[in-house]
Write an enzyme that holds these catalytic residues in place. Structure first.
Site, PDB file in Angstrom:
ATOM      1  N   ILE A 158     -56.836 -20.369  56.715  1.00 39.24           N
ATOM      2  CA  ILE A 158     -56.972 -19.564  55.512  1.00 39.24           C
ATOM      3  C   ILE A 158     -57.729 -18.291  55.845  1.00 39.24           C
ATOM      4  CG2 ILE A 158     -57.798 -19.544  53.131  1.00 39.24           C
ATOM      5  CD1 ILE A 158     -58.010 -22.657  53.449  1.00 39.24           C
ATOM      6  N   CYS A 159     -57.165 -17.173  55.428  1.00 30.59           N
ATOM      7  CA  CYS A 159     -57.832 -15.896  55.644  1.00 30.59           C
ATOM      8  C   CYS A 159     -58.583 -15.556  54.363  1.00 30.59           C
ATOM      9  CB  CYS A 159     -56.801 -14.834  55.980  1.00 30.59           C
ATOM     10  SG  CYS A 159     -57.456 -13.182  56.046  1.00 30.59           S
ATOM     11  N   LEU A 160     -59.871 -15.915  54.333  1.00 36.51           N
ATOM     12  CA  LEU A 160     -60.669 -15.698  53.130  1.00 36.51           C
ATOM     13  C   LEU A 160     -62.063 -15.281  53.589  1.00 36.51           C
ATOM     14  CD1 LEU A 160     -60.871 -16.000  50.018  1.00 36.51           C
ATOM     15  CD2 LEU A 160     -61.529 -18.361  50.385  1.00 36.51           C
ATOM     16  N   HIS A 167     -52.126 -15.105  52.314  1.00 35.34           N
ATOM     17  CA  HIS A 167     -53.311 -15.186  53.162  1.00 35.34           C
ATOM     18  C   HIS A 167     -53.504 -16.569  53.773  1.00 35.34           C
ATOM     19  CE1 HIS A 167     -55.010 -11.631  50.669  1.00 35.34           C
ATOM     20  NE2 HIS A 167     -54.201 -11.237  51.621  1.00 35.34           N
TER      21      HIS A 167
END
Lengths: 157, 529
Positions: free
Chosen positions: A95-97, A88
């Site tokens: 950042i894919c959060l 991710h």
């Protein structure tokens, strides 16, 4: 209350300069707009415990109503910092959060809790890979992280 | 979070806090026997602003936040920050009990913290071997035996965990005015010279003097806040609310003009785009309603002042985001508008690129400028041709046809060439469009050669508007000077392009106009490959 972000960040900074959980260190906070933090992942063989990862926090005036922008930085000069491999985390540091997205953000989070979230996200990782379509995304993306509509499909992290 | 810090590090943190100016903070307690109070103080903080609750409101999901905080948060995403339950600002209710708890705690805090600090200092001192220890023992002998256990447990409390019982006893001992005169001979303490009534050791007087005023101020503030709260609440019960809450508007139904009118009716600024007005109205509604919730309502003037500071930090007068992220396109960037505005420029560039592709022979012509082939030759008409461009290019931004056509007016050779063409056309032969003149590969005479190099000159000078304009005279020396300038400029251009052409380059999505793409490529091929 227009100066809410400033007051709150000052408080957070005072806290952060004291004690932080293991593996999280404040590198620099020259002003109340951009902070740098170093992250160490303690018990995951994918990330050697002596490797540090640099996080850059950018706060808007609307913080904490608005989420800060958090990306990993790659430093080629000393001290060297790389972007951790994670399904991710794109190789340009984005950042894919969901926590960092407008929908997932909540004002009760703070710099420390974000660091802990990212740290645990890395610590629980078992895949030595970048997100699918990493190269394409890194080449074409010009949008700011908060304007990207990620699809949160993986509830395991 | 930071509640669970361990002891040693806390000591360091707390001391730095004290040094840095003694702002009331939950870490104040950590270094004292009352360190559980840090936790107590933290739960009295709003989770959004991390300050003591200021007019706490209960959400439908029973979480509490400051009125202004939760209103801002709800207008941003409509969910409770703590549990993500959907909620509305209109459903918020005052949490009077919590407000009273906070006010009371704030009133009691300064005394409590000074007592706690005193305890800590005494404990530290008495744990050292020496004079003080003997004094303690002496006083213990005089007093009843329970005193000994107290001082022992005090030591323990300081070094390990706090003991609430001990603390309570010490507290009453310290604050009870009637007890103090008796304690004078026992302790060997002195009273605060500023008259705050505190007793301390001689060594502690100096550090205390710095804090004494602040502590008194804090106590006064908290006291006044508490009394004001109570006073207002009694008034509040008698009379209905003086002000009505503002309703949130359905912004998507309002057009710009009615919106502006609405804002002016409310007495707040009505300038700016609709988007800005929406944000300003939201902020104002939040400010206003939070003020309605408050037990100590402020005047509209104060609220307007708040709105003004919002305007300067986040609203229309806010500094543009340029300092934060210059390399990133603005969020509300009008891509279509920009494309339309620069349509001419874009189509010219596209045309240039296409033409270049179909006429690869033109590359050597252009590269001559940079390699210096032409420069090495005695300056002929090529130089003369280049000169008028400085004037036109320096003042005008590159605008399609005009750029390449107007400079010929001062150029006898070019004019001759054009006339020749016109005659040819009149005679019924094929006419090459003016733009393509230079790239035509038939009949390479001196005139054509010179005209062909013109686009390159024009563009290089365009790239650097600072190039001094050289009047179009026939003076050879001056011409070669001008030519040298062209050459310098083109060198600069290379340097720039080498830098910006690197893979790490960051440019806004639509930043194109200033770089004529084809010339760069041609020149680059000629010189660097």
């Amino acid at each position: 209350m227009a100066g809410m972000s400033g007051k709150r960040l000052q408080k957070e900074l005072a806290k952060i300069q004291g004690v932080l959980p293991p593996g999280i260190t404040l590198v620099s906070a020259p002003d109340l707009q951009t902070w740098h933090m170093d992250l160490r992942i303690l018990d995951n063989p994918l990330y050697p415990p002596h490797d540090h990862y640099r996080l850059k926090f950018s706060f808007s005036k609307n913080y904490p109503i608005e989420a800060p922008e958090v990306v990993f930085l790659r430093l080629t000069t000393d001290p060297r910092r790389d972007i951790p491999i994670h399904p991710h985390i794109y190789s340009n540091g984005i950042i894919c959060l969901d926590l960092l997205d407008a929908q997932g953000w909540s004002p009760v989070h703070n710099v420390e809790s974000i660091c802990i979230s990212i740290q645990s996200m890395l610590a629980s990782n078992t895949k030595d890979e970048r997100p699918p379509g990493d190269a394409e995304f890194v080449r074409s993306n010009r949008a700011r992280p908060r304007d990207i509509n990620f699809l949160y499909h993986d509830p395991s992290v | 979070m930071w509640h669970s810090l361990d002891d040693n590090d806390n000591a360091a943190a707390a001391t730095t806090m004290e040094i840095s100016g003694d702002i009331p903070d939950s870490t104040d307690w950590l270094n004292t026997p009352l360190k559980d109070f840090a936790q107590l103080e933290n739960v009295l903080h709003c989770q959004i602003c991390k300050e003591f609750y200021n007019c706490p409101m209960l959400t439908s999901c029973s979480h509490s936040f400051c009125s202004k905080c939760i209103r801002s948060s709800l207008s941003a995403d409509g969910r409770c920050p703590a549990c993500r339950t959907v909620d509305q600002a209109s459903k918020l209710r005052n949490n009077w009990a919590l407000e009273e708890v906070v006010a009371t705690f704030l009133a009691a805090r300064p005394k409590a913290i000074s007592v706690a600090r005193r305890e800590q200092e005494q404990a530290q001192y008495s744990s050292r071997p020496g004079k003080r220890k003997r004094v303690v023992l002496d006083s213990d002998e005089v007093e009843e035996s329970s005193r000994t256990t107290r001082s022992k447990s005090r030591k323990m409390a300081a070094s390990q965990t706090s003991n609430p019982d001990v603390v309570d006893v010490d507290d009453s001992e310290g604050d009870d005015g009637a007890y103090e005169p008796e304690a004078v001979p026992d302790d060997g303490l002195v009273e605060c010279p500023l008259g705050c009534g505190k007793r301390m050791k001689v060594e502690q007087v100096e550090p205390h003097l710095d804090r004494c005023d602040e502590e008194k101020e804090l106590a006064q503030k908290a006291n006044s806040r508490k009394s004001a709260t109570l006073a207002n609440r009694t008034i509040d019960r008698q009379s209905p609310r003086p002000q009505d809450r503002l309703a949130e508007l359905n912004y998507s139904l309002l057009r710009e003009q009615p919106m502006r009118k609405k804002l002016e009716e409310l007495g707040i600024p009505g300038w700016g785009s609709k988007q800005l007005m929406v944000r300003r109205h939201t902020e104002w509604v939040n400010l206003w309603n939070a003020n309605c919730d408050s037990t100590q309502p402020r005047t509209k003037r104060e609220l307007l002042h708040d709105l003004d500071s919002w305007e300067r930090t986040q609203g229309g007068k806010a500094p543009t985001a340029s300092n934060m992220s210059t390399n990133i396109m603005r969020k509300d960037f009008d891509g279509d508008g920009w494309a339309n505005k620069n349509k001419d420029e874009f189509s010219r560039l596209i045309a240039d690129a296409r033409r270049k592709k179909s006429n690869p022979e033109s590359t050597p012509d252009q590269s001559k400028v940079d390699t210096g082939d032409e420069f090495a030759k005695p300056a002929l008409d090529g130089d003369e041709n280049s000169s008028p461009h400085f004037d036109s290019a320096g003042t005008n931004p590159p605008t399609s046809q005009k750029q390449s056509s107007s400079p010929y007016a001062n150029n006898p050779d070019a004019m001759a060439s054009i006339r020749e063409k016109v005659e040819a056309a009149n005679a019924g032969r094929h006419i090459e469009p003016l733009m393509n003149q230079g790239f035509e590969n038939t009949a390479l005479n001196a005139t054509k050669d010179s005209t062909s190099s013109q686009p390159a000159h024009a563009h290089t000078s365009v790239l650097n508007p600072a190039t001094p304009s050289v009047p179009g005279t026939e003076n050879k020396a001056m011409m070669s000077d001008g030519f040298r300038q062209v050459r310098e400029v083109s060198n600069d251009e290379h340097a720039v392009n080498q830098r910006t052409g690197s893979p790490a380059r960051k440019v806004p999505m639509f930043e194109l106009p200033s770089e004529p793409v084809n010339d760069i490529d041609g020149a680059g091929d000629g010189t660097h490959v």
